[in-house]
Design a protein around this motif. Sequence first.
Motif, short mmCIF file in Angstrom:
data_model
loop_
_atom_site.label_atom_id
_atom_site.label_comp_id
_atom_site.label_asym_id
_atom_site.label_seq_id
_atom_site.Cartn_x
_atom_site.Cartn_y
_atom_site.Cartn_z
N LEU A 581 17.46 7.16 15.50
CA LEU A 581 16.96 6.69 17.01
C LEU A 581 16.89 4.84 16.80
O LEU A 581 16.40 4.36 15.59
N GLY A 582 17.47 3.95 17.57
CA GLY A 582 17.05 2.70 17.44
C GLY A 582 17.45 2.04 16.32
O GLY A 582 18.80 2.17 16.07
N GLY A 583 16.73 1.59 15.53
CA GLY A 583 16.92 0.74 14.42
C GLY A 583 17.51 1.83 13.23
O GLY A 583 18.49 1.46 12.61
N GLY A 584 17.36 3.19 13.44
CA GLY A 584 17.91 3.91 12.59
C GLY A 584 19.33 4.28 12.65
O GLY A 584 20.05 4.33 12.06
N CYS A 585 19.68 4.25 13.98
CA CYS A 585 20.97 4.22 14.68
C CYS A 585 21.85 3.10 14.20
O CYS A 585 22.75 3.16 13.70
N GLU A 586 21.13 1.93 14.27
CA GLU A 586 21.64 0.62 13.86
C GLU A 586 22.20 0.50 12.23
O GLU A 586 23.26 0.08 12.13
N PHE A 587 21.31 0.96 11.67
CA PHE A 587 21.63 1.13 10.25
C PHE A 587 22.87 1.83 9.86
O PHE A 587 23.79 1.42 9.35
N GLN A 588 22.93 2.74 10.65
CA GLN A 588 24.29 3.74 10.17
C GLN A 588 25.48 3.20 10.80
O GLN A 588 26.57 3.34 10.33
N MET A 589 25.27 2.45 11.82
CA MET A 589 26.32 1.82 12.69
C MET A 589 27.01 0.62 11.63
O MET A 589 28.08 0.32 11.79
N HIS A 590 26.05 0.18 10.91
CA HIS A 590 26.46 -0.97 9.84
C HIS A 590 27.19 -0.30 8.45
O HIS A 590 27.70 -1.26 7.71
N ALA A 591 26.80 0.97 8.42
CA ALA A 591 27.29 1.43 7.19
C ALA A 591 28.63 1.55 6.87
O ALA A 591 29.60 1.61 7.95
N ALA A 592 29.27 1.44 5.64
CA ALA A 592 30.84 1.62 5.55
C ALA A 592 31.37 2.82 6.08
O ALA A 592 32.42 3.17 6.71
N ARG A 593 30.38 3.78 6.10
CA ARG A 593 30.75 5.15 6.44
C ARG A 593 29.67 5.99 6.86
O ARG A 593 28.47 5.93 6.04
N THR A 594 29.46 6.91 7.94
CA THR A 594 28.19 7.73 8.13
C THR A 594 28.75 9.14 7.74
O THR A 594 29.94 9.71 8.45
N VAL A 595 27.92 9.94 7.06
CA VAL A 595 28.23 11.42 7.15
C VAL A 595 27.11 11.94 7.84
O VAL A 595 25.95 11.97 7.41
N ALA A 596 27.40 12.75 9.01
CA ALA A 596 26.40 13.10 9.98
C ALA A 596 26.11 14.67 9.74
O ALA A 596 27.25 15.37 9.79
N GLY A 597 24.98 15.24 9.54
CA GLY A 597 24.73 16.61 9.94
C GLY A 597 25.05 17.00 11.40
O GLY A 597 24.89 16.27 12.06
N LEU A 598 25.55 18.24 11.65
CA LEU A 598 25.90 18.60 12.96
C LEU A 598 24.87 18.32 13.83
O LEU A 598 25.00 17.92 15.00
N GLU A 599 23.60 18.56 13.28
CA GLU A 599 22.51 18.48 14.13
C GLU A 599 21.92 17.16 13.98
O GLU A 599 20.73 16.93 13.47
N SER A 600 22.62 16.23 14.32
CA SER A 600 22.01 14.76 14.38
C SER A 600 21.92 14.02 15.82
O SER A 600 22.78 14.39 16.57
N TYR A 601 20.81 13.58 16.08
CA TYR A 601 20.40 13.20 17.58
C TYR A 601 20.45 11.80 17.47
O TYR A 601 19.27 11.35 17.10
N ILE A 602 21.45 11.11 17.77
CA ILE A 602 21.59 9.54 17.39
C ILE A 602 21.77 9.00 18.93
O ILE A 602 22.14 9.52 19.74
N GLY A 603 20.93 7.85 18.94
CA GLY A 603 20.78 7.01 20.08
C GLY A 603 20.36 5.64 19.95
O GLY A 603 19.35 5.72 19.07
N LEU A 604 20.61 4.57 20.80
CA LEU A 604 19.87 3.44 20.99
C LEU A 604 19.02 3.41 22.29
O LEU A 604 19.49 3.52 23.25
N VAL A 605 17.79 3.79 21.81
CA VAL A 605 16.77 4.28 22.82
C VAL A 605 15.90 3.20 23.35
O VAL A 605 14.87 3.42 24.04
N GLU A 606 16.13 1.94 22.86
CA GLU A 606 15.11 0.79 23.16
C GLU A 606 14.67 0.59 24.54
O GLU A 606 13.66 0.13 24.95
N ALA A 607 15.74 0.79 25.54
CA ALA A 607 15.70 0.75 26.95
C ALA A 607 14.31 1.40 27.35
O ALA A 607 13.56 0.88 28.08
N GLY A 608 14.00 2.53 26.86
CA GLY A 608 13.06 3.27 27.25
C GLY A 608 11.49 2.69 26.88
O GLY A 608 10.54 3.13 27.47
N VAL A 609 11.53 1.85 25.93
CA VAL A 609 10.40 1.11 25.71
C VAL A 609 10.33 -0.44 26.26
O VAL A 609 9.63 -1.30 25.65
#
Length: 790
Positions: A581-609
């Motif tokens: 979530l948030g910064g965690g999502c942003e880090f993976q967006m900047h990686a050369a590649r993301t390998v994601a487990g099927l149960e990955s709950y990804i989002g830019l949730v900053e608006a909520g705070v």
Amino acid sequence: MSEKLLVRRAAVLGAGVMGAQIAAHLTNAGIDTVLFDLPAKEGDPNGVVTRAIANLAKLSPAPLADRSLAEAIVPANYDTGLELLGDCDLIIEAIAERMDWKQDLYRRIAPFVPEHAVLASNTSGLGINALADVLPEELRHRYCGVHFFNPPRYMHLAELIPAAATDQAVLQGLETFLTTTLGKGVVYARDTPNFIGNRIGVFSILATAHHTAESGLGFDEVDALTGPLIGRPKSATYRTADVVGLDTMAHVIKTMADTLPGDPWHAHFRSPKWLEALVAKGALGQKTGAGVFRKVGKDILVLDTEKQDYRPADRKAADEVVDILRTRDPAEKFAKLRASEHPQARFLWAVFRDLFHYSAYHLADIAETARDVDLAIRWGYGWSLGPFETWQAAGWRQVAGWITEDIAAGKAMSDAPLPAWVLDGRDGVHGPDGSYSPTRDARVPRSDLPVYARQRFPDPLLGESFAEGETLFENDGVRLWTDGDGVGVVSFKTKMHTVSDQVLDGVQEAVGIAERDLRALVIWQPKEPFSAGADLAGALGLLQAGKVDAFEAMVANFQATSQRIKYALVPVVAAVRGMALGGGCEFQMHAARTVAGLESYIGLVEAGVGLLPAGGGLKELAVRAARAAGPGGDVFAELKTAFETVAMGKVSKSAIEARELGLLRAGDPVVLHPHELLHIARRQALALAETGYRPPLPARAIPVAGDVGIATFKMMLVNMLEGRFVSPHDYEIATRIATVLCGGEVDRGATVDEEWLLRLEREHFVALAQMPKTQERIAHMLKTGKPLRN
């Protein structure tokens, strides 16, 4: 070497709740799947299946990783579609639990099953050898039981039950397929009623029900005791029964009574009177709105067996019992439980005693090793420790002595003696050399099937440890280590893997070390989540102390870390599972590649705070939109999904959905087995390094939607504001998100660089952070864990 099971196409027979969900999960794994059922009595002959597929979208939790996958399932019926089996490599039968119905179906399909295909029955407890009796000789060596737990997408356990004639190579091929392709934890069960998971799990529920009545405790009281306090799910015992369905519960108990007449505990294999009464009046639990528990408005009521009516569910675990259960040392905890006179403590000791007694007595009948039992219960029932692990941790010999005393005193549910091996002076059943097998009278190591070499850190049992490699660097935020394969692995040490100053500095240091001494870097966490985002508490502290400069410097450092990941001279691969979530999502967006487990709950949730993403996430979405639009294309059209995703704080319900939301790239692989994630991420990182990896060239001319884009988004937002769908502060946040995504107040089609977009992110983030309503939202989230709409 085991025979490889190549599955291009699979069939599932039976489109009931379980069959349809198994078909859904095969489809999640990218397998072309045909779903069969009886022909419809009128209209489209495949109507039964078509309706079942449509129903998948309504189920919660969702069986499909993305709703669009429903279209990939092929509907068929037994009258006109059996030729389709000719193309199938794996056929899973999942019809109702009736021996005669299953055998009739086997006779019917046998002529259509190709000679290489594997046929498996998803039965929860019928005899596999008895079912196999009607199969032609040439099919028997390719037949076995495979029991998925419900819901099949989410439950890790799959029990594999060989029949007498099943080929070893077939079993190993199926075990490999279930593990790596479907992401399951496989245990081998013997062909005994209810196999391992339900045999032990349902006995535990029966023992709990027996001692509930004996002790006079309330159902709500028992659930308070048998949930997280003892390392089990929040739904505990009776709420779990309501979720499973009280009719299903009664059916499983009846199956035990009918099929295990010689079991020394047989007298207890009957539904309690209250369960029979609830089933008789149709109060079957969650699916009918009432069972052991009932919700009335916001109030939760619980059945009171004395009053024969519902009362408020307000009985809790007693403080002195909670204190006992919080004792760190398990041996001390169990000694206190056994010594206590408190009814709740006596209840818990009795439940554990009878569970240990039953598990030990039946181990040789139901499983090869104690490992199979413990993993089946952990993976199938969500316990943090299995029965044998719990016993061993509590002091094997001490507890065995107490059980023996209670059996002699007539306190146990059965007078059957403990097996001799329990009392042979041992200290437990698990150790570094393996787990005990009564039939071999020896410890048996884990399987050496090649698929398990893909799990660097398998789910460890008590007494097992898997050492992490050589530490290359460590600070308070991260640890960087390697196995000597040229790949560094950096893991966060913070709670929920939030991104603190130490994490930011540590990641930048790790990238520097990787560039200098390694070939690639992987960001991976040993446990979920990947990262819950920025350290909000630290940020709020700076703001409340009026340290705006320090706050702005922190944001700039966050962006610098993301850019360091993106422009590293070695490939940086993010291995994501759980929340990113948030910064965690942003880090993976900047990686050369993301390998994601099927149960990955990804989002830019900053608006909520009350904030917007400012770790480079909006900048990356703007860059991706420009790239997708192409030269002279419509950038605004490409931004619509991104804007909606961020402004609404959407979180993907799977890695596949994260691709749809644009938070993962089309080429980012999705992995179904969580313990294979690190292996695959390291292989991806090395593959990138092997092909002469270079970071992307800096984006210096990014076409943006500009002032026209901002104005268009604002028009949409005004309508929502006037319709009271959003608050004025929501409008403020969303307007600023739109401003950054569109590149600020510049002409439509103007070009900007990454630095320009990052500066916009920072300015708007810092402005929002200083607003009282945003600070209220942050404080509320930190205090309650829930977003505030103000």
